[in-house]
Scaffold this motif. Structure first.
Motif, PDB file in Angstrom:
ATOM      1  N   VAL A   8       0.975  -1.040   0.415  1.00 25.49           N
ATOM      2  CA  VAL A   8      -0.107   0.232   0.082  1.00 25.49           C
ATOM      3  C   VAL A   8       1.091   1.115  -0.694  1.00 25.49           C
ATOM      4  N   ASP A   9       0.206   2.520  -1.405  1.00 23.36           N
ATOM      5  CA  ASP A   9       1.966   3.585  -0.770  1.00 23.36           C
ATOM      6  C   ASP A   9       0.698   4.258  -0.071  1.00 23.36           C
ATOM      7  N   GLN A  10       0.763   4.596   1.094  1.00 28.72           N
ATOM      8  CA  GLN A  10      -0.270   5.453   1.721  1.00 28.72           C
ATOM      9  C   GLN A  10       0.525   6.635   1.376  1.00 28.72           C
ATOM     10  N   SER A  11       1.074   7.217   0.458  1.00 33.28           N
ATOM     11  CA  SER A  11       1.648   8.617   0.092  1.00 33.28           C
ATOM     12  C   SER A  11       0.462   8.901  -1.125  1.00 33.28           C
ATOM     13  N   THR A  12      -0.415   7.808  -1.372  1.00 34.15           N
ATOM     14  CA  THR A  12      -1.774   7.776  -2.313  1.00 34.15           C
ATOM     15  C   THR A  12      -2.848   7.897  -2.287  1.00 34.15           C
ATOM     16  N   PRO A  13      -3.841   9.098  -2.105  1.00 36.59           N
ATOM     17  CA  PRO A  13      -5.135   8.742  -1.686  1.00 36.59           C
ATOM     18  C   PRO A  13      -5.582   7.259  -2.236  1.00 36.59           C
ATOM     19  N   SER A  14      -6.944   6.595  -1.536  1.00 41.45           N
ATOM     20  CA  SER A  14      -7.147   5.714  -2.213  1.00 41.45           C
ATOM     21  C   SER A  14      -9.220   6.321  -2.003  1.00 41.45           C
ATOM     22  N   SER A  77     -16.939  -2.057  -3.796  1.00 39.79           N
ATOM     23  CA  SER A  77     -17.208  -2.329  -2.456  1.00 39.79           C
ATOM     24  C   SER A  77     -16.607  -1.417  -1.407  1.00 39.79           C
ATOM     25  N   GLY A  78     -15.719  -1.612  -1.568  1.00 39.84           N
ATOM     26  CA  GLY A  78     -14.833  -0.495   0.056  1.00 39.84           C
ATOM     27  C   GLY A  78     -15.018  -0.741   1.069  1.00 39.84           C
ATOM     28  N   LEU A  79     -14.685  -0.237   1.980  1.00 39.28           N
ATOM     29  CA  LEU A  79     -14.051  -1.119   3.147  1.00 39.28           C
ATOM     30  C   LEU A  79     -15.272  -1.452   4.265  1.00 39.28           C
ATOM     31  N   PRO A  80     -15.586  -2.341   5.215  1.00 32.29           N
ATOM     32  CA  PRO A  80     -16.758  -3.186   5.297  1.00 32.29           C
ATOM     33  C   PRO A  80     -16.198  -1.807   6.590  1.00 32.29           C
ATOM     34  N   THR A  81     -17.989  -1.686   6.408  1.00 30.64           N
ATOM     35  CA  THR A  81     -18.867  -0.824   7.687  1.00 30.64           C
ATOM     36  C   THR A  81     -20.370  -1.518   8.238  1.00 30.64           C
ATOM     37  N   ALA A  82     -20.535  -0.346   9.187  1.00 34.80           N
ATOM     38  CA  ALA A  82     -21.646  -0.998   9.923  1.00 34.80           C
ATOM     39  C   ALA A  82     -23.260  -0.963   8.099  1.00 34.80           C
ATOM     40  N   ASN A 103     -10.282  -3.013  -5.469  1.00 33.90           N
ATOM     41  CA  ASN A 103      -9.031  -3.352  -6.135  1.00 33.90           C
ATOM     42  C   ASN A 103      -7.352  -2.177  -4.663  1.00 33.90           C
ATOM     43  N   ASP A 104      -8.754  -2.504  -3.654  1.00 30.91           N
ATOM     44  CA  ASP A 104      -7.082  -1.514  -2.845  1.00 30.91           C
ATOM     45  C   ASP A 104      -7.097  -2.589  -1.734  1.00 30.91           C
ATOM     46  N   PRO A 105      -5.781  -3.151  -1.422  1.00 37.45           N
ATOM     47  CA  PRO A 105      -5.310  -4.364  -0.958  1.00 37.45           C
ATOM     48  C   PRO A 105      -5.716  -3.878   0.382  1.00 37.45           C
ATOM     49  N   ILE A 106      -6.540  -2.957   0.601  1.00 36.03           N
ATOM     50  CA  ILE A 106      -6.982  -3.099   3.027  1.00 36.03           C
ATOM     51  C   ILE A 106      -7.962  -3.176   2.058  1.00 36.03           C
ATOM     52  N   VAL A 107      -8.862  -3.164   1.245  1.00 40.12           N
ATOM     53  CA  VAL A 107      -9.641  -3.722   1.794  1.00 40.12           C
ATOM     54  C   VAL A 107     -10.283  -5.539   1.060  1.00 40.12           C
ATOM     55  N   VAL A 123     -14.610 -11.806  -0.231  1.00 42.53           N
ATOM     56  CA  VAL A 123     -13.255 -10.386  -1.217  1.00 42.53           C
ATOM     57  C   VAL A 123     -12.477 -10.597  -1.685  1.00 42.53           C
ATOM     58  N   ILE A 124     -12.601  -9.961  -3.089  1.00 44.31           N
ATOM     59  CA  ILE A 124     -11.460 -10.360  -3.251  1.00 44.31           C
ATOM     60  C   ILE A 124     -10.862  -8.916  -3.848  1.00 44.31           C
ATOM     61  N   GLN A 125      -9.521  -9.130  -4.429  1.00 43.53           N
ATOM     62  CA  GLN A 125      -8.881  -7.939  -5.291  1.00 43.53           C
ATOM     63  C   GLN A 125      -9.182  -7.966  -6.375  1.00 43.53           C
ATOM     64  N   ALA A 126      -9.698  -6.989  -6.886  1.00 47.90           N
ATOM     65  CA  ALA A 126      -9.894  -7.013  -8.687  1.00 47.90           C
ATOM     66  C   ALA A 126     -10.027  -5.772  -8.978  1.00 47.90           C
ATOM     67  N   ASP A 127     -10.008  -5.425 -10.558  1.00 44.69           N
ATOM     68  CA  ASP A 127     -10.271  -3.989 -11.753  1.00 44.69           C
ATOM     69  C   ASP A 127     -10.771  -3.632 -11.991  1.00 44.69           C
ATOM     70  N   LEU A 128     -12.333  -3.145 -11.330  1.00 47.00           N
ATOM     71  CA  LEU A 128     -14.107  -3.722 -11.998  1.00 47.00           C
ATOM     72  C   LEU A 128     -13.737  -3.777 -13.434  1.00 47.00           C
ATOM     73  N   ARG A 129     -13.009  -2.635 -14.395  1.00 46.76           N
ATOM     74  CA  ARG A 129     -12.712  -2.925 -15.748  1.00 46.76           C
ATOM     75  C   ARG A 129     -12.484  -3.850 -16.079  1.00 46.76           C
TER      76      ARG A 129
END
Length: 274
Positions: A8-14, A77-82, A103-107, A123-129
């Motif tokens: 994860v590149d912490q300097s780049t917003p997701s 889907s984004g990160l888990p929430t309520a 596509n976010d590894p943190i997700v 949950v899988i990491q993949a590109d929507l496109r």
């Protein structure tokens, strides 16, 4: 965020982490919070977009489950929430199966930790496109039977695709591969032809190098010709199938009050394949 995730590149917003921050989550970095704070502080009231979108998604999943949908694919889907998609769906149908795509590894990391005891959710990491890669992924194939009706969810994700990436063609790809009775839910940033739209869209493009807010006609066209748009059609998210007030609570419903300018900038609709 106290944990680090490899790669994860912490300097780049997701997109996922900025959205998490706007919803009050903690799975984000300083770069994400800077963008989130811009919307919170410089565009006061704009966070209502994120909340309106989330609540409409919860209602949509519940309605799809009541319509008999028992399997869902949640794109971006984004990160888990309520009240995640699987929690809402399984509340109505305990056997419901859900595949989250992001596509976010943190997700991926946080989603797998959350779902490690739920055999009906992945949950899988993949590109929507890359829809073929998603459909053929072993975890998706294990859970989702594409010969049976599927609920395909594009919640606040297609506006991150530029026109030359043809989001309508992407939706059609999935529509062509699910049977009649399947349902597609789309929520999308709506072009309000005002200064707020211009400023917010500019920040989106500046931050992520992409993004397009679309008109009502453009959003509806994403569903294609094989879908029946269900009532009430395309509507502002706060007013789309609003939940009934709790019994005994005397409140003014969202349909009875004037929406803020920000609440006019996110719309949604649900459609069924004919």
């Amino acid at each position: 965020m106290t944990e680090s995730v490899t790669g994860v590149d912490q300097s780049t917003p997701s997109i996922a982490r900025v959205y998490d921050y706007l919803l009050g989550g903690r799975d984000n970095y300083e770069a994400d919070r800077r963008i989130g704070d811009y919307f919170i502080k410089d565009l006061p009231g704009s966070v209502a977009i994120a909340y309106a979108n989330r609540q409409a998604l919860i209602r949509a999943v519940g309605d799809m489950a009541r319509d008999g949908i028992r399997q869902f694919v949640d794109m971006g889907s984004g990160l888990p929430t309520a009240d995640n998609v699987h929690q809402v769906a399984q509340h109505h149908a305990p056997e419901a199966r859900v595949a989250y795509i992001d596509n976010d590894p943190i997700v991926l990391a946080h989603g797998r930790a959350l779902l490690e005891t739920d055999d009906n959710t992945t949950v899988i990491q993949a590109d929507l496109r890359a829809p073929q890669d998603i459909r053929e992924h072993p975890d998706v194939r294990r859970l989702i039977d594409f010969d049976q009706p599927v609920g395909v969810i594009f919640s606040a994700i297609l506006h991150h695709l530029n026109d030359d990436e043809d989001p309508g063609e992407l939706v059609q790809w999935w529509v062509d591969r699910v049977p009649s009775g399947s349902e597609v839910y789309i929520s999308h940033f709506r072009s309000g032809h005002n200064e707020e739209t211009k400023v917010a869209e500019s920040k989106l493009q500046e931050t992520f190098g992409r993004g397009r807010w679309r008109t009502d006609d453009e959003i509806l066209s994403l569903f294609g010709d094989d879908m029946e748009i269900l009532e009430p059609g395309l509507a502002f998210c706060p007013q789309w199938r609003p939940a009934a007030p709790a019994e005994g609570v005397d409140t003014i419903g969202v349909t009875e009050r004037e929406l803020t300018i920000w609440e006019h900038l996110i719309s949604c609709a649900l459609a069924r394949k004919k």
